[in-house]
Scaffold this motif. Structure first.
Motif, PDB file in Angstrom:
ATOM      1  N   PHE A  80       0.818  -1.214   0.000  1.00  0.00           N
ATOM      2  CA  PHE A  80       0.000   0.000   0.000  1.00  0.00           C
ATOM      3  C   PHE A  80       0.853   1.266   0.000  1.00  0.00           C
ATOM      4  N   LEU A  81       1.985   1.243   0.694  1.00  0.00           N
ATOM      5  CA  LEU A  81       2.876   2.403   0.678  1.00  0.00           C
ATOM      6  C   LEU A  81       3.459   2.624  -0.723  1.00  0.00           C
ATOM      7  N   LYS A  91      -2.990   7.952  -1.990  1.00  0.00           N
ATOM      8  CA  LYS A  91      -2.438   8.613  -0.798  1.00  0.00           C
ATOM      9  C   LYS A  91      -3.423   9.638  -0.245  1.00  0.00           C
ATOM     10  N   GLN A  92      -4.097  10.383  -1.131  1.00  0.00           N
ATOM     11  CA  GLN A  92      -5.086  11.371  -0.692  1.00  0.00           C
ATOM     12  C   GLN A  92      -6.256  10.707   0.016  1.00  0.00           C
ATOM     13  N   ILE A  93      -6.693   9.547  -0.515  1.00  0.00           N
ATOM     14  CA  ILE A  93      -7.812   8.827   0.100  1.00  0.00           C
ATOM     15  C   ILE A  93      -7.447   8.372   1.500  1.00  0.00           C
ATOM     16  N   PHE A  94      -6.271   7.787   1.658  1.00  0.00           N
ATOM     17  CA  PHE A  94      -5.844   7.328   2.979  1.00  0.00           C
ATOM     18  C   PHE A  94      -5.604   8.506   3.926  1.00  0.00           C
ATOM     19  N   TYR A  95      -5.157   9.636   3.389  1.00  0.00           N
ATOM     20  CA  TYR A  95      -4.937  10.827   4.217  1.00  0.00           C
ATOM     21  C   TYR A  95      -6.252  11.351   4.775  1.00  0.00           C
ATOM     22  N   THR A 112      -8.938   3.522   6.656  1.00  0.00           N
ATOM     23  CA  THR A 112      -7.562   3.927   6.912  1.00  0.00           C
ATOM     24  C   THR A 112      -6.584   2.896   6.359  1.00  0.00           C
ATOM     25  N   LEU A 113      -5.351   3.315   6.206  1.00  0.00           N
ATOM     26  CA  LEU A 113      -4.314   2.435   5.689  1.00  0.00           C
ATOM     27  C   LEU A 113      -4.121   1.217   6.593  1.00  0.00           C
ATOM     28  N   GLU A 114      -4.041   1.451   7.900  1.00  0.00           N
ATOM     29  CA  GLU A 114      -3.800   0.351   8.832  1.00  0.00           C
ATOM     30  C   GLU A 114      -4.919  -0.681   8.808  1.00  0.00           C
TER      31      GLU A 114
END
Length: 274
Positions: A80-81, A91-95, A112-114
Motif C-alpha cells: 500500500f505504501l 495517498k489522498q484517500i488514505f490521508y 484507513t491504511l492500517e
C-alpha cells in the motif's frame, strides 16, 4: 603503408561494434515493452481464470499462504505504501481517512491504511477458503470491487489504479521465499493475483456504470419526478452491499469539515492571545 590500413580497419570494427550494441539494446527495449503490454492484456484471457489453476497449484497456494500469513501484514503495508507513491490519489484517500479517524470515537475506521492492511489479509483468508468454488470466489471479489465504485466520482479512482495494484502485489508476493521455493507456487500465485485484479476491476466498473446510468437517467426526468428519484437513489445506496472496505472517509467530508471547525474553535478559545 600497412599501418594506416590497419588503423582504418580497427576504426571500422569499433564503429560496427557500437552499431550492433545499439541495435541490440533497442531490440531488448522493444521486446520488454511488448512483454509488458502482453502481461496486462493476458490477464483478460484464460490464463487469469481460476479454472486454469490445477488441483496441485491450488494446494501450492494454500500451503504457501500458511507460511506467508504470519508476515503478511508487513508485506501488505509495503504494497500500500508503494501504491501511494505510484498513485497519489490513493495517498489522498488514505490521508482523508486518517483525518476522519482522528476524530472517530465510534470504533475503527475501515478506510484507513492500517485497517486496509488487516482487512486485505482477512480478504485473502476468505478467498482461499472458497478457492474450489469459482462462483462464490468470483462473487466475493466482484462485491469487493463494487463497494469501491463510490471512489470513482468522489476521488477520481479508476481502473489504472487496480492495474498498478496488481503489478505491485504480484511483485511483492511472488518475491517472498515461500513462493519461490517451487516454480509451481510462483506460477500459481501469478495466475491467482491476475484473476483477483480482473474481478476487482470488473465489479468496480460494473457498479460505476450502474450508478452513472442511474444518475444520467435522473437528469432527464421532469422536475416533479426528481424528488421521488432522489429518494429511490437514497434507498438504493442504503441497501447497497457493503464490506469492511467501504470508503467511510470519503463519504464523511462534511463531517470532517465540521470537526475541523470545532477543533479550531476549541484551539482559539483555549490558547491565549499574544
Amino acid at each position: 603503408p600497412g599501418t594506416p590500413r590497419n588503423a582504418r580497419a580497427a576504426k571500422f570494427r569499433r564503429a560496427q561494434s557500437v552499431q550492433e550494441e545499439t541495435i541490440a539494446s533497442t531490440s531488448i527495449l522493444r521486446k520488454s515493452s511488448r512483454q509488458s503490454s502482453r502481461s496486462r492484456s493476458s490477464r483478460r484471457t484464460s490464463g487469469s481464470s481460476l479454472s486454469s489453476l490445477s488441483f496441485s497449484q491450488r494446494q501450492a497456494i494454500v500451503i504457501s499462504w500458511r507460511l506467508i500469513r504470519p508476515q503478511v501484514n508487513s508485506t501488505f503495508r509495503k504494497i500500500f505504501l508503494e501504491l501511494e507513491i505510484a498513485c497519489p490519489k490513493v495517498k489522498q484517500i488514505f490521508y482523508k481517512a486518517a483525518l476522519v479517524d482522528a476524530f472517530n470515537k465510534d470504533g475503527e475506521n475501515s478506510a484507513t491504511l492500517e485497517e486496509h492492511i488487516k482487512l486485505t489479509a482477512k480478504f485473502f483468508d476468505d478467498l482461499l477458503n472458497v478457492i474450489d468454488n469459482e462462483n462464490e470466489f468470483r462473487a466475493l471479489i466482484r462485491g469487493m470491487g463494487a463497494v469501491h465504485a463510490v471512489l470513482a466520482r468522489s476521488c477520481g479512482f479508476g481502473g489504472e489504479i487496480w492495474e498498478r495494484l496488481g503489478e505491485i502485489v504480484m511483485e511483492r508476493i511472488c518475491s517472498l521465499e515461500s513462493c519461490q521455493k517451487t516454480r509451481e507456487a510462483s506460477r500459481a500465485w501469478r495466475t491467482l493475483i491476475a484473476c483477483v485484479i480482473d474481478e476487482l476491476r470488473t465489479g468496480f466498473e460494473e457498479e460505476h456504470r450502474l450508478v452513472t446510468r442511474k444518475t444520467s437517467s435522473a437528469s432527464d426526468l421532469p422536475d416533479e419526478m426528481l424528488l421521488e428519484e432522489d429518494h429511490s437513489n437514497e434507498r438504493t445506496m442504503m441497501n447497497a452491499p457493503r464490506c469492511p472496505y467501504s470508503a467511510g472517509a470519503v463519504n464523511n467530508a462534511d463531517d470532517l469539515q465540521s470537526k475541523l471547525r470545532e477543533l479550531r474553535l476549541q484551539y482559539t478559545s483555549t490558547v491565549p492571545l499574544q
